[in-house]
Design a protein around this motif. Sequence first.
Motif, short mmCIF file in Angstrom:
data_model
loop_
_atom_site.label_atom_id
_atom_site.label_comp_id
_atom_site.label_asym_id
_atom_site.label_seq_id
_atom_site.Cartn_x
_atom_site.Cartn_y
_atom_site.Cartn_z
N LEU A 120 4.69 1.80 1.46
CA LEU A 120 5.78 2.41 0.67
C LEU A 120 6.35 3.62 1.39
O LEU A 120 7.57 3.83 1.39
CB LEU A 120 5.28 2.78 -0.72
CG LEU A 120 4.98 1.60 -1.65
CD1 LEU A 120 4.29 2.09 -2.91
CD2 LEU A 120 6.24 0.83 -1.98
N ALA A 121 5.48 4.41 2.02
CA ALA A 121 5.96 5.56 2.80
C ALA A 121 6.81 5.08 3.97
O ALA A 121 7.86 5.67 4.27
CB ALA A 121 4.78 6.38 3.30
N THR A 130 10.18 4.03 2.75
CA THR A 130 10.95 5.24 2.45
C THR A 130 11.50 5.87 3.72
O THR A 130 12.66 6.29 3.76
CB THR A 130 10.07 6.26 1.69
OG1 THR A 130 9.59 5.63 0.49
CG2 THR A 130 10.84 7.51 1.34
N THR A 164 0.83 -1.21 0.00
CA THR A 164 0.00 0.00 0.00
C THR A 164 0.86 1.25 0.00
O THR A 164 2.06 1.19 0.31
CB THR A 164 -0.91 0.02 1.24
OG1 THR A 164 -0.07 0.16 2.41
CG2 THR A 164 -1.75 -1.26 1.34
N PRO A 165 0.27 2.39 -0.31
CA PRO A 165 1.02 3.65 -0.23
C PRO A 165 1.60 3.91 1.16
O PRO A 165 2.71 4.42 1.29
CB PRO A 165 -0.02 4.71 -0.60
CG PRO A 165 -0.98 3.98 -1.49
CD PRO A 165 -1.06 2.61 -0.92
N VAL A 166 0.87 3.53 2.20
CA VAL A 166 1.38 3.72 3.56
C VAL A 166 2.61 2.83 3.78
O VAL A 166 3.59 3.27 4.39
CB VAL A 166 0.28 3.42 4.60
CG1 VAL A 166 0.85 3.44 6.01
CG2 VAL A 166 -0.85 4.41 4.47
#
Length: 121
Positions: free
Chosen positions: A87-88, A91, A83-85
């Motif tokens: 991936l964040a 990062t 999910t984008p979360v």
Amino acid sequence: MTKWLLLAGAIASEVIASLCLKAALENPVLFVIVGAGYVTAFGLLGAVLRQGLALGVAYGIWAAAGVALTALLAAVLFGEPLTPVMLAGITLVIGGVLCVELGSRGAPVKRGAPVKEETAR
């Protein structure tokens, strides 16, 4: 240069072992690769430390790269969510390790106190 190759090998071994751990649930013979992968990863990480790379830097890079690669490859190989979360978070982990690496440059190297040897009486 050697220490970075050893670290790359440690990361690859750990990621392979982790991915095989998931796959071994369906194919138990892969537990052999899991064990060998983790033993190899820790052996190579020890070799990296013997080469002089600081523990915080070596472990940070090993852990962050392992988390990132395992999550990305689990999404590709096993269809696990990415999910984008997530991936964040990956990062942020990589950014944190980068801060540790950059912060360690130029820092004075502190060695432990020498061990006194007992003298024979």
